[in-house]
Design a protein around this motif. Structure first.
Motif, PDB file in Angstrom:
ATOM      1  N   GLN A  27     -11.033 -21.587 -36.711  1.00 36.10           N
ATOM      2  CA  GLN A  27      -9.588 -21.624 -35.651  1.00 36.10           C
ATOM      3  C   GLN A  27      -7.956 -21.409 -36.088  1.00 36.10           C
ATOM      4  N   VAL A  28      -7.698 -20.530 -35.663  1.00 34.25           N
ATOM      5  CA  VAL A  28      -6.107 -20.402 -35.432  1.00 34.25           C
ATOM      6  C   VAL A  28      -4.924 -20.788 -34.803  1.00 34.25           C
ATOM      7  N   GLN A  29      -4.615 -21.359 -36.011  1.00 36.29           N
ATOM      8  CA  GLN A  29      -2.747 -22.366 -35.053  1.00 36.29           C
ATOM      9  C   GLN A  29      -1.070 -21.354 -35.388  1.00 36.29           C
ATOM     10  N   LEU A  30      -0.501 -21.097 -34.399  1.00 37.58           N
ATOM     11  CA  LEU A  30       0.834 -20.505 -34.638  1.00 37.58           C
ATOM     12  C   LEU A  30       1.770 -21.930 -34.273  1.00 37.58           C
ATOM     13  N   VAL A  31       2.079 -22.584 -35.367  1.00 37.39           N
ATOM     14  CA  VAL A  31       3.511 -24.109 -34.265  1.00 37.39           C
ATOM     15  C   VAL A  31       4.501 -23.878 -35.046  1.00 37.39           C
ATOM     16  N   GLU A  32       5.951 -23.085 -34.107  1.00 35.07           N
ATOM     17  CA  GLU A  32       7.293 -23.285 -34.181  1.00 35.07           C
ATOM     18  C   GLU A  32       7.338 -24.318 -34.498  1.00 35.07           C
ATOM     19  N   SER A  33       9.225 -23.769 -34.974  1.00 37.89           N
ATOM     20  CA  SER A  33      10.324 -25.141 -35.304  1.00 37.89           C
ATOM     21  C   SER A  33      11.378 -24.436 -35.309  1.00 37.89           C
ATOM     22  N   GLY A  34      12.359 -25.410 -34.832  1.00 36.42           N
ATOM     23  CA  GLY A  34      13.814 -24.181 -35.310  1.00 36.42           C
ATOM     24  C   GLY A  34      14.783 -24.377 -34.673  1.00 36.42           C
ATOM     25  N   GLY A  35      14.146 -24.210 -33.126  1.00 35.29           N
ATOM     26  CA  GLY A  35      14.704 -24.243 -31.687  1.00 35.29           C
ATOM     27  C   GLY A  35      16.177 -25.173 -31.185  1.00 35.29           C
ATOM     28  N   GLY A  36      16.874 -25.370 -30.182  1.00 32.47           N
ATOM     29  CA  GLY A  36      17.473 -26.146 -30.296  1.00 32.47           C
ATOM     30  C   GLY A  36      18.665 -25.633 -29.016  1.00 32.47           C
TER      31      GLY A  36
ATOM     32  N   ALA B  77       1.926 -20.230 -39.062  1.00 37.48           N
ATOM     33  CA  ALA B  77       0.481 -19.881 -39.075  1.00 37.48           C
ATOM     34  C   ALA B  77      -0.545 -20.819 -40.353  1.00 37.48           C
ATOM     35  N   SER B  78      -2.007 -21.031 -39.480  1.00 33.87           N
ATOM     36  CA  SER B  78      -3.282 -22.078 -40.170  1.00 33.87           C
ATOM     37  C   SER B  78      -4.198 -21.480 -39.075  1.00 33.87           C
ATOM     38  N   GLY B  79      -5.238 -22.096 -40.295  1.00 35.88           N
ATOM     39  CA  GLY B  79      -6.952 -21.997 -39.702  1.00 35.88           C
ATOM     40  C   GLY B  79      -7.400 -20.893 -41.062  1.00 35.88           C
ATOM     41  N   SER B  80      -8.136 -20.138 -39.620  1.00 39.25           N
ATOM     42  CA  SER B  80      -9.092 -19.512 -41.198  1.00 39.25           C
ATOM     43  C   SER B  80      -8.517 -18.102 -40.981  1.00 39.25           C
ATOM     44  N   ILE B  81      -8.055 -17.905 -41.491  1.00 45.41           N
ATOM     45  CA  ILE B  81      -6.718 -16.729 -41.255  1.00 45.41           C
ATOM     46  C   ILE B  81      -7.328 -15.861 -42.541  1.00 45.41           C
TER      47      ILE B  81
ATOM     48  N   ARG C 293       9.622 -12.180 -43.047  1.00 45.33           N
ATOM     49  CA  ARG C 293       8.026 -13.002 -43.092  1.00 45.33           C
ATOM     50  C   ARG C 293       8.171 -14.084 -44.758  1.00 45.33           C
ATOM     51  N   ASP C 294       7.573 -14.703 -44.594  1.00 47.86           N
ATOM     52  CA  ASP C 294       6.937 -15.245 -46.520  1.00 47.86           C
ATOM     53  C   ASP C 294       5.275 -15.537 -46.397  1.00 47.86           C
ATOM     54  N   ASN C 295       4.754 -14.283 -46.907  1.00 43.82           N
ATOM     55  CA  ASN C 295       3.084 -14.034 -46.599  1.00 43.82           C
ATOM     56  C   ASN C 295       2.759 -14.962 -47.585  1.00 43.82           C
ATOM     57  N   ALA C 296       3.281 -15.415 -48.435  1.00 44.31           N
ATOM     58  CA  ALA C 296       2.014 -16.533 -49.332  1.00 44.31           C
ATOM     59  C   ALA C 296       2.189 -17.682 -48.597  1.00 44.31           C
ATOM     60  N   LYS C 297       3.429 -18.024 -47.696  1.00 47.56           N
ATOM     61  CA  LYS C 297       3.374 -19.578 -46.548  1.00 47.56           C
ATOM     62  C   LYS C 297       3.065 -18.835 -44.784  1.00 47.56           C
ATOM     63  N   ASN C 298       2.207 -17.839 -44.993  1.00 44.60           N
ATOM     64  CA  ASN C 298       1.185 -17.222 -43.539  1.00 44.60           C
ATOM     65  C   ASN C 298       3.098 -17.831 -42.548  1.00 44.60           C
ATOM     66  N   THR C 299       4.041 -17.358 -43.057  1.00 47.76           N
ATOM     67  CA  THR C 299       5.594 -17.924 -41.795  1.00 47.76           C
ATOM     68  C   THR C 299       6.180 -16.876 -41.620  1.00 47.76           C
ATOM     69  N   VAL C 300       6.736 -17.031 -40.574  1.00 48.69           N
ATOM     70  CA  VAL C 300       7.554 -15.416 -39.711  1.00 48.69           C
ATOM     71  C   VAL C 300       9.050 -16.165 -39.529  1.00 48.69           C
ATOM     72  N   TYR C 301      10.082 -15.728 -39.736  1.00 46.41           N
ATOM     73  CA  TYR C 301      11.597 -16.702 -39.124  1.00 46.41           C
ATOM     74  C   TYR C 301      11.984 -15.857 -38.252  1.00 46.41           C
ATOM     75  N   LEU C 302      12.993 -16.274 -37.638  1.00 51.64           N
ATOM     76  CA  LEU C 302      14.089 -15.211 -36.894  1.00 51.64           C
ATOM     77  C   LEU C 302      15.302 -16.076 -37.208  1.00 51.64           C
ATOM     78  N   GLN C 303      15.986 -15.463 -38.250  1.00 47.02           N
ATOM     79  CA  GLN C 303      17.480 -15.840 -38.204  1.00 47.02           C
ATOM     80  C   GLN C 303      18.649 -15.041 -37.058  1.00 47.02           C
TER      81      GLN C 303
ATOM     82  N   ASN D  57      -6.687 -10.916 -38.457  1.00 49.01           N
ATOM     83  CA  ASN D  57      -7.815 -11.164 -39.042  1.00 49.01           C
ATOM     84  C   ASN D  57      -8.413 -12.517 -38.829  1.00 49.01           C
ATOM     85  N   ASN D  58      -9.049 -13.511 -38.073  1.00 49.57           N
ATOM     86  CA  ASN D  58     -10.008 -14.669 -38.792  1.00 49.57           C
ATOM     87  C   ASN D  58     -11.085 -14.149 -38.930  1.00 49.57           C
ATOM     88  N   TYR D  59     -11.613 -13.733 -40.300  1.00 50.16           N
ATOM     89  CA  TYR D  59     -12.891 -12.936 -41.066  1.00 50.16           C
ATOM     90  C   TYR D  59     -13.944 -12.977 -39.556  1.00 50.16           C
ATOM     91  N   TYR D  60     -13.871 -12.635 -38.228  1.00 51.18           N
ATOM     92  CA  TYR D  60     -14.899 -12.228 -37.164  1.00 51.18           C
ATOM     93  C   TYR D  60     -14.599 -11.694 -36.315  1.00 51.18           C
TER      94      TYR D  60
END
Length: 119
Positions: A1-10, A24-28, A71-81, A100-103
């Motif tokens: 299972q894959v999840q995307l979690v955002e932060s930083g709005g306001g 992004a986290s999970g089976s990636i 993006r930081d590929n090592a952290k599976n993270t994308v940013y928007l400045q 791509n989650n293996y399947y």
């Protein structure tokens, strides 16, 4: 299972800056393109910016020169400045990633984060 979690709005005044993050986290196995979209009240969701796995970027004309996607590929993270924000940038911002989650390879969406720019 894959999840995307955002932060930083306001809430920010016109001319100010915000930085959004989306992890992004999970089976990636591999993250391909990642991007940001936004949806203002009463309007359709629109594409804002995108970045390939190799780091190539593209922007909507309305944000070009003011927003920067990375993006930081090592952290599976994308940013928007987001700099020089305008009231018309007010919207819920959504992160998207093609993963791509293996399947299979699918598009995933984060939950959205509110950005409000006051005049």
């Amino acid at each position: 299972q894959v999840q995307l979690v955002e932060s930083g709005g306001g809430l920010v005044q016109a001319g100010g800056s915000l930085r959004l993050s989306c992890a992004a986290s999970g089976s990636i196995f591999r993250i391909n393109a990642m991007g940001w979209y936004r949806q203002a009240p009463g309007k359709q969701r629109e594409w804002v910016a995108g970045i390939t796995s190799g780091g190539n970027t593209a922007y909507a004309d309305s944000v070009k020169g003011r927003f920067t996607i990375s993006r930081d590929n090592a952290k599976n993270t994308v940013y928007l400045q987001m700099n020089s924000l305008k009231p018309e940038d007010t919207a819920v911002y959504y992160c998207n990633a093609n993963i791509n989650n293996y399947y299979s390879t699918d598009d995933y969406w984060a939950q959205g984060t509110q950005v409000t720019v006051s005049s």
